[in-house]
Write a protein that holds these residues in place. Sequence first.
Motif, PDB file in Angstrom:
ATOM      1  N   UNK A  23       0.802  -1.227   0.000  1.00 58.05           N
ATOM      2  CA  UNK A  23       0.000   0.000   0.000  1.00 58.05           C
ATOM      3  C   UNK A  23       0.828   1.267   0.000  1.00 58.05           C
ATOM      4  N   UNK A  24       1.797   1.357   0.927  1.00 54.77           N
ATOM      5  CA  UNK A  24       2.554   2.592   1.040  1.00 54.77           C
ATOM      6  C   UNK A  24       3.392   2.804  -0.212  1.00 54.77           C
ATOM      7  N   UNK A  25       3.935   1.699  -0.726  1.00 55.20           N
ATOM      8  CA  UNK A  25       4.754   1.817  -1.925  1.00 55.20           C
ATOM      9  C   UNK A  25       3.921   2.304  -3.112  1.00 55.20           C
ATOM     10  N   UNK A  26       2.708   1.765  -3.224  1.00 57.00           N
ATOM     11  CA  UNK A  26       1.864   2.153  -4.350  1.00 57.00           C
ATOM     12  C   UNK A  26       1.498   3.634  -4.271  1.00 57.00           C
ATOM     13  N   UNK A  27       1.322   4.133  -3.052  1.00 59.87           N
ATOM     14  CA  UNK A  27       1.024   5.565  -2.896  1.00 59.87           C
ATOM     15  C   UNK A  27       2.206   6.394  -3.396  1.00 59.87           C
ATOM     16  N   UNK A  28       3.413   5.974  -3.015  1.00 62.63           N
ATOM     17  CA  UNK A  28       4.604   6.717  -3.448  1.00 62.63           C
ATOM     18  C   UNK A  28       4.737   6.670  -4.972  1.00 62.63           C
ATOM     19  N   UNK A  29       4.452   5.505  -5.541  1.00 66.01           N
ATOM     20  CA  UNK A  29       4.524   5.348  -6.997  1.00 66.01           C
ATOM     21  C   UNK A  29       3.566   6.312  -7.685  1.00 66.01           C
ATOM     22  N   UNK A  30       2.360   6.386  -7.150  1.00 66.00           N
ATOM     23  CA  UNK A  30       1.367   7.267  -7.764  1.00 66.00           C
ATOM     24  C   UNK A  30       1.837   8.717  -7.715  1.00 66.00           C
ATOM     25  N   UNK A  31       2.428   9.121  -6.594  1.00 64.69           N
ATOM     26  CA  UNK A  31       2.877  10.512  -6.471  1.00 64.69           C
ATOM     27  C   UNK A  31       3.962  10.814  -7.502  1.00 64.69           C
ATOM     28  N   UNK A  32       4.897   9.868  -7.674  1.00 66.93           N
ATOM     29  CA  UNK A  32       5.957  10.099  -8.660  1.00 66.93           C
ATOM     30  C   UNK A  32       5.365  10.197 -10.072  1.00 66.93           C
ATOM     31  N   UNK A  33       4.403   9.311 -10.373  1.00 68.86           N
ATOM     32  CA  UNK A  33       3.764   9.356 -11.692  1.00 68.86           C
ATOM     33  C   UNK A  33       3.004  10.666 -11.885  1.00 68.86           C
ATOM     34  N   UNK A  34       2.346  11.114 -10.835  1.00 71.32           N
ATOM     35  CA  UNK A  34       1.615  12.378 -10.838  1.00 71.32           C
ATOM     36  C   UNK A  34       2.567  13.486 -11.304  1.00 71.32           C
ATOM     37  N   UNK A  35       3.716  13.613 -10.622  1.00 74.71           N
ATOM     38  CA  UNK A  35       4.666  14.656 -10.969  1.00 74.71           C
ATOM     39  C   UNK A  35       5.213  14.503 -12.376  1.00 74.71           C
ATOM     40  N   UNK A  36       5.572  13.269 -12.737  1.00 68.16           N
ATOM     41  CA  UNK A  36       6.135  13.027 -14.055  1.00 68.16           C
ATOM     42  C   UNK A  36       5.147  13.361 -15.162  1.00 68.16           C
ATOM     43  N   UNK A  37       3.883  13.009 -14.951  1.00 67.25           N
ATOM     44  CA  UNK A  37       2.863  13.289 -15.963  1.00 67.25           C
ATOM     45  C   UNK A  37       2.709  14.793 -16.176  1.00 67.25           C
ATOM     46  N   UNK A  38       2.794  15.546 -15.088  1.00 61.90           N
ATOM     47  CA  UNK A  38       2.667  17.002 -15.203  1.00 61.90           C
ATOM     48  C   UNK A  38       3.784  17.550 -16.096  1.00 61.90           C
ATOM     49  N   UNK A  39       5.002  17.062 -15.845  1.00 64.43           N
ATOM     50  CA  UNK A  39       6.134  17.543 -16.652  1.00 64.43           C
ATOM     51  C   UNK A  39       5.959  17.154 -18.119  1.00 64.43           C
ATOM     52  N   UNK A  40       5.524  15.924 -18.368  1.00 59.89           N
ATOM     53  CA  UNK A  40       5.343  15.494 -19.760  1.00 59.89           C
ATOM     54  C   UNK A  40       4.256  16.314 -20.447  1.00 59.89           C
TER      55      UNK A  40
END
Lengths: 316, 294, 332
Positions: B207-224
Motif C-alpha cells: 500500500x505505502x509503496x503504491x502511494x509513493x509510486x502514484x505521487x511520482x507518476x503524478x509529478x512526471x505526468x505534469x512535466x510530460x
Amino acid sequence: MLRLNRVWKTYRVGAFGTRELTAVRDVSLDVAPGEVVSLIGESGSGKTTIGRMVLRLNSVSQGRIEFDGTDVSTLRGRALKSYYRKVQGIFQDPYSSFNPIFKADRVFDMVRRQFFAGTPNATWHGKIEAALADVRLDPAQVLNKYPHQLSGGQLQRMLIARALLLDIKLLIADEIISMLDASTRIDVMNLLADLTSRGVGVLFVTHDLALGNYLSTTTVILRRGVIVEMGATDKVFANPQHPYSTHLLGSVPHLHKKWSQVEAELARHDARLGPCGYHAHMPGRCGMPPHDPDQPMLAEIEPGHVVGCSYDQPLG
Amino acid sequence: MTDTRPLKPITADARRAEIFRLALGNPKVIAGLVILATLLALGLAAPLLSGHGPSDYVGPRAEPPSADFWFGTTLFGQDVFVQFANGIRSTYVVGLLAGGIGALVGMTVGFVAGYRGGVVDEILSMITNVVLVLPAFAVLIILAAYVGIDSVVHQSVFIGAFSWPWVARAVRAQTFSLRSREFVDLARLTGVRPLTIIRTEIGPNMGSYLLLVFIVLFGGSILTAASLDFLGLGPPGQMSLGLMMNQALQSSALVLGIWWWFLPPGIGIVLIVGALYVTNIGLDDVFNPKLRKM
Amino acid sequence: MGRYFGRKSIVYALTCIVAVTINWLVPRFMPGDPVLQMLISRGPDTNPEQTAVIMDYYNRLFGFDVPLWQQYLNYWGALFKGDLGVSVWLFPTPVADVVLRALPYTLGLLLPAILLSWFLGNKVGAMAARRKWLDNSVLPVGYVLTATPYMWLAILLAWSLGIVAGIFPTAGGYGFDLQPAVSWEFASSLAMHWFLPFLSLFLVAFGGWAIGMRNLVIYELESDYANYLAALGAPPRLIRRYAFRNAILPQVTGLALQLGVLVGGSILTEVVFAYPGLGNLVFQALLHRDFFLLQGVVLFIVIGVLVANFVIDVVYVLVDPRTRAGMQGVSA
C-alpha cells in the motif's frame, strides 16, 4: 483416503522452460484416516513438493493424486472448495503464514467468509472458542492481536484451530514445529496426536527423524525425490534396509557427521556389497534399469515394509 | 525493569491513525500538502476569480503586474493571472488522470505478471521492456501530431499509456516475492480466488509503496504534459502552463522583457511537482524509517 | 551470459519493430489525406507546379497502388537504404540529409550534458550522503532542479544570462553573421551558443542523479554488510567505497531508463534556444506540418535511444561483478 499413484513433479527452469528439474520421481503412497505418515528427507528431497501437490498449491506433472477416489487435479470451483473443507495445510514459518499487516484472527474471518457465510455471529464465535479450546489457547490472549504480538507456538496452534473450524479429514503438516522452541514443540505434537484420535489423517513432512518416530504410524524416507524406504514406523526404525536409511538413523546421535560424509560412505557401500535389499527380492542387477518398465520401484522385504534399490542410480 | 504488561491491542484503525499522526507530524509532508492544497484551491477558484476567460483580450498590452492585473498582461492584453489559475487547474487534472492511468496499468500488469508467473509473465515482461526502452516523449510527439489531442482526458490517456512500465517492473518484483509467502498459500487453501488474493493479501502489503509510486507518476505526468503543451501539441483551446510558455516564447517575451508572462507558469510547475516530491520523501520517511535517521 | 544478451536483443529488436510500425501505421490510418492536409497547411498555393510534383511524389511514396503488406515491406526496404523520404518544408532535401546536418549539434549538447551530469551528480550525491551540511543544500536544490521543466530552466537561463546580463547569445548554433569555417572566431561563437543549452540540460539531469545517488548510498550505508564491516573495525573510507560501488550499479540502469527523458529534454531546450539540432527540427516540422520530416527525426531519435540503451547494457555487464563472474564461467 489419500492415495498418491506414481506421482512425478518436473519443474521447467530457465528462459522459456528450456531445462527440466525433477523434484519428485514416481512416488506412490497412501494415508488412511487416523494415520500419521511421516515424510522424512533432507532439504531438496521433494518432501515439501509432495505436500504442496496434495494441497493443489503445485500441479502434478505425471501420475495421480486421489482423495477418496477422486483425482484431485480435476477439482475446480465448488468441488475444490469442498476439497479444502476436508484437506488443509500448515506450514513451517508461523510468522510468514500470517499477513503481517492484518490481525492474526483474520485467518478465521477468511474461513468464515469462504465457508460459513450464513452462520450467525453467536454460533460462529462459539465455534471459534471451541476450536481455540481444542488447541488450548485462551481466546483473550490471541484474538484481536497482530501476528508479531504472538509467539510462534500460539500462531501454529491458531492455524490448527483454523483447520478445526473446517470438517478436516487430512492435514498436511509441513515442518510445522521446526521453528518452535523445544518446550512448545511437544505441545503441538500432542495436538496432532489429538487430531488423529478424531480420525484425521496427517501427512507429517519433516527432516527430523526423532519427530517422525514420535508420532507416526508409517514412515516414508525420501531421497532426491525418490522413496528409498517405506513401511510401518517400528519396522523401518528397527530394521532399516536401505543404506541411506541406515545412515540417516545412525546419524541421529552423531552430531558431527556431515551429509558429505554420508554421501561418501554410501558410495563406498555401493562398491562393497553384492545385491541390495531390493534386488535380493527383484530380478535385475544394481545400477541397471529394470528390464520391465512396469516393475515396481520398491520391493517388499517383509510385510508392510518396502525398500528401493540401494545403488545410487542415475535415474531417467 | 522490563514492562511485563501485555501489549495494548492495536486495532487496524489505531495503526492507520499512527501512520497518519506520523505523516502529519512530518514537516516535509505538511509543507508539501499545504503548497498543493493552496494551488489546488487557486485552480478550482479560477473561474470565480474573474469574469473573463484565459484567452480574452481584457486589458492593455504587456502591462506589468498591477492591482488590476496581479500577474500583469500578455503582449496581446490577456490576463496572465487568469491564464495561470486555469493552467494550474488543467495541470492537476492531467497529473491525477495520467498518473492514475499509469499507476493502474502498471499495477495491473505487475500484479498479474508477478502472481501468475510462467508464460503470462514472460509475455507481459517482454511488453513491459519494449515500452520501457521506447523513448516515450518522442512517440508521444508522433501520436499527438497525427492523432491529435482534443481534450485533457485524451492527453492524459496518451501520457498514462507510456508511463507505466517502470511501475509494472517494480510491482512485479514485489508481487513475486510476496506470492511465495505462506499467507498467500493459506489464502489459496481457503479457496480465495487469485484476483481477490492480489487485492486483499498482496496489495495491502504494498500500500505505502503504491502511494509513493502514484505521487511520482503524478509529478512526471505534469512535466510530460507541460512539455507537449509547450510544443503546441496540447488540447486546443485549453489554457495550460506549458502553452503559456509556448506563447510567451513565440511572442518574443524574453527579448521584450515581459518576465511576468513566462515566470509564473514555470514557478507553478516547479511548486506543484516540487511539493509532490517533498511530500513523497516525507511519506518515505514515515514508511521507511531507515532514511529517517539522516 | 549469452542468454542475457539474447534476451536483451529480442527486446531491442521488438522495440525497434514496434517503433517503426507505429511510425508507418499512424499516418496511414489517420482520417483524411495527410498529403493533402499537409499541402493545404503550407498556405496559399504559390507554386502549383511544385505542389503537383510533391503530391505526385508522396502518393508514389505511400504506394497506395500496392497492397498494404507490400507498402509495409517497401517502407522497411527504404529504411534500410537510409531513405526517410523528402522534407516538404525544405523541399526537395531528403529527410536523411536534414537529420544528418542537425545531428552533430544535438550530440554535442546531449553527450557532454548526460555524461557530465551523471559523473558529477553521482560524486556530489555520494558526498552529500555523508556530510550533513552538504546534504542540507544538495537535497533541496536537487529536488527543485528535478521538478523544473527543461524548457522553463532554459527560458530562465536565456533571459537572465542571455538577455538581462547579456553574456551569452540566446538563439542559433553560431552567430548569424558567420559562415561555418575552421576559424577561431567561429569556434568561439559555437562555444558561446552551446553553453546555455548545455547548462540547462546539465542542471536538470544533475539534480536527479545527485538525489538518486544520495538515497542509494544511504541505503547501502545502513545495510547489514556495512554495519558488519563497521563492527569489525573497518575504516569508514573502505565502507564508503563499498557502498559507492554497490550504489553505482542502479545508477547505470537509471542512465538507460532516463535516456528517453533526457532526449526529450534536449528537444525542448533546443526549441527555446532555436539551437539547430534535432529538437528544433521536430519543432519546425510541427510548425510547418512537415510530417515526413517529423517522422524521420523521431524515428532517428528512437533508434538512437535504442542503440544507446544497448551500449549501456553492455557497460552494465562489464561493471557488474556478478555478471562478470558469469561470463568467466564461475556460475552457470
